[in-house]
Design an enzyme around this catalytic site. Structure first.
Site, PDB file in Angstrom:
ATOM      1  N   LYS A  15     -16.080 -13.116 -15.786  1.00  0.00           N
ATOM      2  CA  LYS A  15     -14.573 -12.821 -15.752  1.00  0.00           C
ATOM      3  C   LYS A  15     -14.386 -12.581 -17.264  1.00  0.00           C
ATOM      4  O   LYS A  15     -14.600 -13.602 -17.925  1.00  0.00           O
ATOM      5  CB  LYS A  15     -13.969 -13.826 -15.192  1.00  0.00           C
ATOM      6  CG  LYS A  15     -12.418 -13.753 -15.210  1.00  0.00           C
ATOM      7  CD  LYS A  15     -11.821 -14.830 -14.467  1.00  0.00           C
ATOM      8  CE  LYS A  15     -10.193 -14.960 -15.084  1.00  0.00           C
ATOM      9  NZ  LYS A  15      -9.599 -15.855 -14.007  1.00  0.00           N
TER      10      LYS A  15
ATOM     11  N   LYS B  92     -14.816  -8.748 -13.287  1.00  0.00           N
ATOM     12  CA  LYS B  92     -13.316  -8.612 -13.754  1.00  0.00           C
ATOM     13  C   LYS B  92     -12.957  -8.697 -14.955  1.00  0.00           C
ATOM     14  O   LYS B  92     -13.599  -9.300 -15.689  1.00  0.00           O
ATOM     15  CB  LYS B  92     -12.657  -9.850 -12.804  1.00  0.00           C
ATOM     16  CG  LYS B  92     -11.096 -10.245 -13.092  1.00  0.00           C
ATOM     17  CD  LYS B  92     -10.712 -11.409 -12.480  1.00  0.00           C
ATOM     18  CE  LYS B  92      -9.215 -11.584 -13.102  1.00  0.00           C
ATOM     19  NZ  LYS B  92      -8.830 -13.104 -12.861  1.00  0.00           N
TER      20      LYS B  92
HETATM   21  C1  PBG Z   1      -6.723 -17.289 -12.575  1.00  0.00           C
HETATM   22  C2  PBG Z   1      -6.646 -15.886 -12.457  1.00  0.00           C
HETATM   23  C3  PBG Z   1      -6.092 -14.734 -13.315  1.00  0.00           C
HETATM   24  C4  PBG Z   1      -6.360 -13.581 -12.808  1.00  0.00           C
HETATM   25  C5  PBG Z   1      -6.876 -13.925 -11.481  1.00  0.00           C
HETATM   26  N1  PBG Z   1      -7.144 -15.307 -11.339  1.00  0.00           N
HETATM   27  C6  PBG Z   1      -5.479 -14.842 -14.670  1.00  0.00           C
HETATM   28  C7  PBG Z   1      -6.028 -15.177 -15.872  1.00  0.00           C
HETATM   29  O1  PBG Z   1      -7.368 -15.414 -15.878  1.00  0.00           O
HETATM   30  O2  PBG Z   1      -5.298 -15.277 -16.901  1.00  0.00           O
HETATM   31  C8  PBG Z   1      -5.871 -12.192 -13.101  1.00  0.00           C
HETATM   32  C9  PBG Z   1      -5.451 -11.149 -12.356  1.00  0.00           C
HETATM   33  C10 PBG Z   1      -4.712 -10.249 -12.775  1.00  0.00           C
HETATM   34  O3  PBG Z   1      -4.882  -9.820 -13.828  1.00  0.00           O
HETATM   35  O4  PBG Z   1      -4.750  -9.341 -11.742  1.00  0.00           O
HETATM   36  N2  PBG Z   1      -7.448 -17.823 -13.645  1.00  0.00           N
END
Ligand code: PBG
Length: 317
Positions: free
Chosen positions: A186, A239
């Site tokens: 991520k 992601k």
């Molecule tokens: C929680 C999380 C996030 C997203 C999914 N789970 C936000 C982040 O990390 O700031 C982002 C999903 C999206 O942008 O659609 N940590």
């Protein structure tokens, strides 16, 4: 010879509905269906409305959902996340009772629940994230979701060792069959911008580069993915998706584990707003973007477009 001018109907036939996972945002209350300005077509639902939404999606042929909770209050350690009757648990319990065959995943992260907006626990008077307390909080949260009947818990806090800690907590409590979808790779991406409006979860200070992967460090990806697999993840994830197609392809080359990609909020918002401005045909754009993710190697795509795609395939506009 002149080339034929194409008149093909826009079609998403190459996207299979059972490859899609639809995110659902829930908050406490009744009859709530709140628009989210940054994500046209996406709502915050109370559990009763979430059930209605998931049921209609299920009728259209979607079978996989990812539930996110929006807490009624935020505080330093985000304790609401692990309350047994929090809104995610209530919603999951009702969904599984009504649609036992639907695959329900839950997001496991603290950023929506903490008043500082970071993904881990920052104890009072401390500067940084307390790693041990964070793993304990994430494990407690995952266990709450497992007790409610979640098929998958999806830890997205990027805390080192989160998959192993959650696996151990689930096993100890007898939830061996609850699976884990790890947000393994991520990135600390700009593409999450619109999502942070959903639960007001932007960090109040600093950024997430201490735990999410800085966007320039794609070389770390294989290590992160293999670590999650070793720790017990059943599904791994990259992601965001669109700006990381090379990463998706690389992950596909090192593992045959099911690979999910998250077509995140910023990717969705670009497509939606561009279509509204008349810059492109939304259906063709969605097919092009998701098609690229599949080509790169995605087995599963978490996407806010899922309901639109299902409606298009059903011939509804
Ligand atoms: C929680 C999380 C996030 C997203 C999914 N789970 C936000 C982040 O990390 O700031 C982002 C999903 C999206 O942008 O659609 N940590």
């Amino acid at each position: 010879m002149a080339k034929k001018v194409g008149k093909a109907k826009p079609s998403n036939h190459k996207i299979n509905l059972n490859e899609l996972i639809y995110p659902i945002f829930v908050k406490e209350g009744r009859d709530i269906r709140e628009k989210i300005a940054s994500l046209p077509g996406i709502y915050r639902f109370s559990p009763d409305e979430a059930i209605r939404e998931v049921t209609s999606c299920h009728d259209l042929g979607l079978n996989q959902f990812l539930v996110f909770g929006i807490p009624p209050q935020k505080e330093a350690i985000g304790s609401y996340a692990a309350f047994p009757d929090n809104v995610v648990s209530v919603c999951v319990r009702q969904l599984k009772a009504l649609l036992p065959r639907a695959v329900i995943s839950t997001d496991v992260c603290l950023c929506a629940y903490t008043d500082h907006g970071h993904c881990g626990v920052i104890p009072k008077g401390q500067q940084g994230i307390d790693h041990k307390k964070t793993l304990a909080a994430l494990s407690a949260m995952a266990l709450t979701h497992a007790r409610a009947g979640a098929d998958f818990v999806a830890p997205s806090a990027m805390a080192e060792g989160q998959v192993a800690a959650i696996r151990a907590a689930l096993d100890t409590a007898g939830y061996r069959r609850t699976r884990i979808m790890g947000y393994s790779a991520k990135f600390a991406s700009q593409f999450y911008g619109p999502f942070r409006q959903v639960a007001d979860s932007a960090p109040r200070f600093g950024d997430r580069e201490g735990y999410q992967i800085p966007v320039t460090e794609t070389s770390r990806v294989e290590v992160e993915i293999l670590a999650d697999i070793r720790e017990g993840a059943d599904v791994v994830m990259v992601k965001p998706a669109l700006a990381y197609l090379d990463v998706i392809a690389r992950v596909k080359a090192v593992t045959s584990y099911p690979l999910a990609v998250y077509n995140v909020s910023g990717e969705y918002a670009m497509v939606k707003y561009g279509a509204r401005l008349g810059y492109w045909d939304e259906r063709k754009m969605v097919a092009e973007v998701l098609g690229a993710m599949k080509r790169a190697g995605a087995d599963l795509i978490i996407t806010y477009h899922a309901k639109d795609i299902a409606e298009w395939q059903a011939g509804k506009e």
